[in-house]
Design a protein around this motif. Structure first.
Motif, PDB file in Angstrom:
ATOM      1  N   LEU A 225       0.765  -0.830  -0.575  1.00  0.00           N
ATOM      2  CA  LEU A 225      -0.034   0.233   0.147  1.00  0.00           C
ATOM      3  C   LEU A 225       0.849   0.999  -0.425  1.00  0.00           C
ATOM      4  CD1 LEU A 225      -3.024  -0.966   2.686  1.00  0.00           C
ATOM      5  CD2 LEU A 225      -3.130  -0.744  -0.252  1.00  0.00           C
ATOM      6  N   SER A 226       1.778   1.183   1.047  1.00  0.00           N
ATOM      7  CA  SER A 226       2.771   2.934   0.712  1.00  0.00           C
ATOM      8  C   SER A 226       3.670   2.437  -0.456  1.00  0.00           C
ATOM      9  CB  SER A 226       3.360   2.291   2.253  1.00  0.00           C
ATOM     10  OG  SER A 226       4.127   3.611   2.469  1.00  0.00           O
ATOM     11  N   ARG A 263      11.914  -2.327   4.215  1.00  0.00           N
ATOM     12  CA  ARG A 263      11.965  -0.881   4.540  1.00  0.00           C
ATOM     13  C   ARG A 263      12.829  -0.554   5.970  1.00  0.00           C
ATOM     14  NH1 ARG A 263       9.071   3.173   3.331  1.00  0.00           N
ATOM     15  NH2 ARG A 263      10.931   4.294   3.489  1.00  0.00           N
ATOM     16  N   HIS A 264      13.250  -1.284   6.503  1.00  0.00           N
ATOM     17  CA  HIS A 264      13.389  -1.268   8.074  1.00  0.00           C
ATOM     18  C   HIS A 264      13.009  -0.380   9.053  1.00  0.00           C
ATOM     19  CE1 HIS A 264      17.797  -2.754   6.520  1.00  0.00           C
ATOM     20  NE2 HIS A 264      17.114  -2.070   5.257  1.00  0.00           N
ATOM     21  N   ILE A 265      12.052   0.106   8.628  1.00  0.00           N
ATOM     22  CA  ILE A 265      10.050   0.374   9.566  1.00  0.00           C
ATOM     23  C   ILE A 265       9.511  -0.244   9.457  1.00  0.00           C
ATOM     24  CG2 ILE A 265      11.031   3.015   8.962  1.00  0.00           C
ATOM     25  CD1 ILE A 265       8.677   3.189   7.253  1.00  0.00           C
ATOM     26  N   SER A 266       8.807  -0.428  10.582  1.00  0.00           N
ATOM     27  CA  SER A 266       7.854  -1.130  10.721  1.00  0.00           C
ATOM     28  C   SER A 266       6.318   0.283  10.493  1.00  0.00           C
ATOM     29  CB  SER A 266       7.389  -1.760  11.985  1.00  0.00           C
ATOM     30  OG  SER A 266       8.796  -2.667  11.890  1.00  0.00           O
ATOM     31  N   GLU A 267       5.272  -0.335   9.839  1.00  0.00           N
ATOM     32  CA  GLU A 267       3.613   0.122   9.972  1.00  0.00           C
ATOM     33  C   GLU A 267       2.960  -0.094   9.911  1.00  0.00           C
ATOM     34  OE1 GLU A 267       4.286   4.031   7.150  1.00  0.00           O
ATOM     35  OE2 GLU A 267       4.529   2.505   5.414  1.00  0.00           O
ATOM     36  N   PHE A 268       1.206   0.086   9.567  1.00  0.00           N
ATOM     37  CA  PHE A 268       0.242  -0.529   9.620  1.00  0.00           C
ATOM     38  C   PHE A 268      -0.439   0.848   8.108  1.00  0.00           C
ATOM     39  CE2 PHE A 268       0.211  -1.567  13.771  1.00  0.00           C
ATOM     40  CZ  PHE A 268       0.285  -3.150  13.905  1.00  0.00           C
ATOM     41  N   SER A 269      -0.759  -0.612   7.349  1.00  0.00           N
ATOM     42  CA  SER A 269      -1.491   0.743   5.944  1.00  0.00           C
ATOM     43  C   SER A 269      -2.844   0.195   5.986  1.00  0.00           C
ATOM     44  CB  SER A 269      -0.422   0.872   4.787  1.00  0.00           C
ATOM     45  OG  SER A 269       0.711   1.224   4.719  1.00  0.00           O
ATOM     46  N   LYS A 270      -3.864   0.899   5.644  1.00  0.00           N
ATOM     47  CA  LYS A 270      -5.238   0.182   5.683  1.00  0.00           C
ATOM     48  C   LYS A 270      -5.923   0.721   4.898  1.00  0.00           C
ATOM     49  CE  LYS A 270      -8.834  -0.354   8.430  1.00  0.00           C
ATOM     50  NZ  LYS A 270      -9.720  -0.344  10.804  1.00  0.00           N
ATOM     51  N   THR A 271      -6.512  -0.299   4.067  1.00  0.00           N
ATOM     52  CA  THR A 271      -7.803   1.041   3.010  1.00  0.00           C
ATOM     53  C   THR A 271      -8.482  -0.392   2.691  1.00  0.00           C
ATOM     54  OG1 THR A 271      -7.849   2.094   0.916  1.00  0.00           O
ATOM     55  CG2 THR A 271      -6.175  -0.225   0.765  1.00  0.00           C
ATOM     56  N   ALA A 272      -9.874   0.545   2.005  1.00  0.00           N
ATOM     57  CA  ALA A 272     -11.068  -0.334   1.639  1.00  0.00           C
ATOM     58  C   ALA A 272     -10.753  -0.531   0.315  1.00  0.00           C
ATOM     59  CB  ALA A 272     -11.855   0.930   1.882  1.00  0.00           C
ATOM     60  N   ILE A 273     -11.814  -2.032   0.751  1.00  0.00           N
ATOM     61  CA  ILE A 273     -11.130  -2.920  -0.768  1.00  0.00           C
ATOM     62  C   ILE A 273     -12.596  -3.059  -1.113  1.00  0.00           C
ATOM     63  CG2 ILE A 273     -10.742  -4.897   0.232  1.00  0.00           C
ATOM     64  CD1 ILE A 273      -8.822  -5.202  -1.719  1.00  0.00           C
ATOM     65  N   GLY A 274     -12.919  -2.348  -2.055  1.00  0.00           N
ATOM     66  CA  GLY A 274     -14.231  -3.315  -3.436  1.00  0.00           C
ATOM     67  C   GLY A 274     -14.368  -4.756  -3.562  1.00  0.00           C
ATOM     68  N   GLY A 275     -16.204  -5.017  -2.707  1.00  0.00           N
ATOM     69  CA  GLY A 275     -16.516  -6.225  -2.787  1.00  0.00           C
ATOM     70  C   GLY A 275     -15.786  -7.254  -1.743  1.00  0.00           C
ATOM     71  N   ASP A 296      12.557   9.964   9.468  1.00  0.00           N
ATOM     72  CA  ASP A 296      12.035  12.105   9.752  1.00  0.00           C
ATOM     73  C   ASP A 296      11.121  12.014   9.451  1.00  0.00           C
ATOM     74  OD1 ASP A 296      13.405  12.260   7.489  1.00  0.00           O
ATOM     75  OD2 ASP A 296      14.455  14.122   8.382  1.00  0.00           O
ATOM     76  N   GLY A 297      10.188  10.840   9.128  1.00  0.00           N
ATOM     77  CA  GLY A 297       9.079  11.147   8.535  1.00  0.00           C
ATOM     78  C   GLY A 297       8.736  10.642   7.163  1.00  0.00           C
ATOM     79  N   GLU A 298       7.444  10.894   6.520  1.00  0.00           N
ATOM     80  CA  GLU A 298       7.443  10.217   4.694  1.00  0.00           C
ATOM     81  C   GLU A 298       6.199   9.655   4.733  1.00  0.00           C
ATOM     82  OE1 GLU A 298       9.666   6.429   3.978  1.00  0.00           O
ATOM     83  OE2 GLU A 298       8.097   5.185   4.471  1.00  0.00           O
ATOM     84  N   PRO A 299       5.635  10.026   3.337  1.00  0.00           N
ATOM     85  CA  PRO A 299       3.816  10.680   3.556  1.00  0.00           C
ATOM     86  C   PRO A 299       3.771   8.385   3.153  1.00  0.00           C
ATOM     87  CG  PRO A 299       4.938  12.074   1.655  1.00  0.00           C
ATOM     88  CD  PRO A 299       6.199  11.207   2.846  1.00  0.00           C
ATOM     89  N   ASN A 300       2.767   8.384   3.786  1.00  0.00           N
ATOM     90  CA  ASN A 300       1.746   7.686   3.508  1.00  0.00           C
ATOM     91  C   ASN A 300       0.116   7.575   3.579  1.00  0.00           C
ATOM     92  OD1 ASN A 300       0.486   5.113   3.400  1.00  0.00           O
ATOM     93  ND2 ASN A 300       1.843   4.351   5.364  1.00  0.00           N
ATOM     94  N   GLY A 305      -2.256   5.001  12.158  1.00  0.00           N
ATOM     95  CA  GLY A 305      -1.069   4.894  14.002  1.00  0.00           C
ATOM     96  C   GLY A 305       0.225   5.443  13.400  1.00  0.00           C
ATOM     97  N   ARG A 306       1.328   4.824  13.497  1.00  0.00           N
ATOM     98  CA  ARG A 306       2.780   5.488  13.969  1.00  0.00           C
ATOM     99  C   ARG A 306       4.157   5.022  12.903  1.00  0.00           C
ATOM    100  NH1 ARG A 306       6.878   5.111  17.607  1.00  0.00           N
ATOM    101  NH2 ARG A 306       6.337   3.069  19.092  1.00  0.00           N
ATOM    102  N   VAL A 307       4.841   5.325  12.251  1.00  0.00           N
ATOM    103  CA  VAL A 307       6.338   4.787  11.634  1.00  0.00           C
ATOM    104  C   VAL A 307       7.107   4.252  13.463  1.00  0.00           C
ATOM    105  CG1 VAL A 307       7.922   4.543  10.657  1.00  0.00           C
ATOM    106  CG2 VAL A 307       6.022   5.653  10.343  1.00  0.00           C
ATOM    107  N   VAL A 308       7.298   3.163  13.139  1.00  0.00           N
ATOM    108  CA  VAL A 308       8.131   2.261  14.427  1.00  0.00           C
ATOM    109  C   VAL A 308       9.393   2.153  13.648  1.00  0.00           C
ATOM    110  CG1 VAL A 308       8.663   0.797  16.532  1.00  0.00           C
ATOM    111  CG2 VAL A 308       6.429   1.095  15.847  1.00  0.00           C
TER     112      VAL A 308
END
Length: 344
Positions: A225-226, A263-275, A296-300, A305-308
Motif C-alpha cells: 500500500l505505501s 523498509r527497515h521501519i514498521s507500520e500499518f497501512s489500511k484501505t477499503a477494498i471493493g467487494g 524523520d518522516g515520509e508520506p503514506n 498509527g505511527r512509524v516504528v
C-alpha cells in the motif's frame, strides 16, 4: 504444569510436520485461544539479533521470513552459502527452527542483487541456496520451478490460516528511475512491466480463489500500500497494484492481510477494498538487526498509527471464534511498540 505440557504437545505436532504443505495443530494454540504467527525481515547475519528471545516468549506456531534473511549482494554462490551458514549459527536462531514452522520469501539482499529483479544472473543458483536454508525437501516442486513462491495451510481445531508467499524478485521487470533526486523510483507507465510474471500470477489466482481458509496471509517482501516514499513498492507498477487489489476482491477469500518488509521501519497501512466487507491491511515489519533509526518522516496516505523505526518484529494473534486479529509490533525485551486490532 498443565500449560507446560500443552506447549510441548503443540511443539511436537509442529515439528513432526515441518516439511508438509498443510500444518495441522491438533491442540488448542496458546495465549488466550489465539493462533499466533510471528514474522520479520532485514536480518544481517553478522549482527546480533536481540529479538529471537522475545519472539519465543510469544509462543508462535510459525515464523515467517519477509525477506532479507541474510545480506549477501553477490553472484558468488560459495560466499552466499557461507553467509547462510552464519545465519544458521546466529545465536538464538536454532531455537526458533526447533520450536516452530519456518516459512518465508526472499528480498533483494538474500536474492543476491540490491533492488534486483529478473536481470540477476545467478538467480537460479541463489534460489537453491535459499531453499536449502529454508529446509525445503529436494523433491519439493519449488526445486524444479522458477521462483520461491509457495503456499501452506495451518490448521487448528477451530479454523485455518493460509500463508501465501510471493516472489517479488525472480520475475520482476525493470523499474523506472525517478526524475526527483530525492526519490529512487517513480511509477512505470501504466501497463509496463510485471511484478510476479505470468506463471506466478496464475498460481496466485488459483490459491486465492480456491482457498477455504478462515484467514489468508499474503507475504510480499516489498510494501503493497505505501508507495509515496520513492523506494521499491507495488506502486512502481500501478497496473500490478490494481490487479492484486482486484484479485483479492474477486476471489472472495476470507480475511486477507498483506505482510511486508524491506523498509527497515514498521507500520500499518489500511484501505477499503471493493467487494469484501473488511479493509485491506498491509502490515510492514522490518528491521530485526538494524533499523532506520534516523527516520524523520515520509508520506503514506494509508498509514494507521505511527512509524516504528526501532528494531522490531511482527505478531498476529488470530482468534477464530471472534474473527478478530490482534496485530502487534514488538521490540527488544518484548516491548509492545504498537497494536492494531481488526475484526473480519
Amino acid at each position: 504444569m498443565k500449560k507446560v505440557v500443552k506447549y510441548l504437545l503443540i511443539a511436537l505436532v509442529i515439528f513432526s510436520c515441518k516439511n508438509n504443505n498443510n500444518v495441522e495443530v491438533k491442540n488448542n494454540a496458546p495465549i488466550e485461544n489465539d493462533l499466533v504467527i510471528a514474522f520479520g525481515s532485514c536480518n544481517r547475519q553478522t549482527f546480533e539479533n536481540k529479538l529471537w528471545k522475545p519472539v519465543l516468549e510469544n509462543s508462535p506456531i510459525a515464523w515467517v521470513w519477509g525477506g532479507d534473511v541474510i545480506y549477501s549482494d553477490t553472484d558468488d554462490m560459495e560466499l552466499m552459502s557461507q553467509h547462510y551458514q552464519q545465519q544458521r549459527e546466529q545465536e538464538g536462531y536454532s531455537e526458533i527452527v526447533n520450536s516452530m514452522k519456518i516459512l518465508g520469501t526472499w528480498d533483494d539482499h538474500d536474492y543476491g542483487l540490491n533492488d534486483g529483479g529478473l536481470e540477476y544472473v545467478a538467480k537460479a543458483e541463489s534460489q537453491q541456496l535459499f531453499l536449502d536454508f529454508m529446509g525445503v525437501s529436494k523433491t519439493d516442486p519449488r526445486r524444479e520451478r522458477e521462483g520461491v513462491y509457495h503456499a501452506e495451510v495451518i490448521k487448528t481445531d477451530r479454523g485455518s490460516v493460509k500463508v501465501i508467499i510471493l516472489d517479488t524478485r525472480y520475475f520482476r521487470s525493470a523499474l523506472t528511475p525517478s526524475d526527483n533526486p530525492e526519490k529512487r523510483y517513480q511509477p512505470n507507465p501504466y501497463g509496463e512491466g510485471t511484478m510476479l510474471g505470468d506463471a506466478q500470477w496464475q498460481w496466485l489466482e488459483q490459491e486465492l480463489k480456491t482457498s477455504k481458509a478462515d484467514f489468508n496471509l499474503i507475504v510480499s517482501s516489498i510494501q503493497f500500500l505505501s508507495s509515496e516514499h520513492g523506494f521499491e513498492t507495488w506502486g512502481t507498477m500501478p497496473h500490478e497494484f490494481d490487479r492484486l487489489k482486484a484479485l483479492i476482491s474477486d476471489s472472495k477469500a476470507k480475511g486477507v492481510i498483506v505482510l511486508s518488509g524491506d523498509r527497515h521501519i514498521s507500520e500499518f497501512s489500511k484501505t477499503a477494498i471493493g467487494g469484501v466487507d473488511y479493509p485491506l491491511i498491509d502490515f510492514t515489519s522490518s528491521g530485526m538487526t538494524h533499523s532506520y533509526s534516523s527516520f524523520d518522516g515520509e508520506p503514506n496516505q494509508y498509514r494507521e498509527g505511527r512509524v516504528v523505526s526501532d528494531l522490531s518484529f511482527g505478531l498476529l494473534k488470530i482468534n477464530f471464534d471472534t474473527r478478530k486479529v490482534i496485530m502487534q509490533m514488538r521490540g527488544e525485551n518484548n516491548v509492545l511498540q504498537q497494536e492494531l486490532i481488526q475484526t473480519y
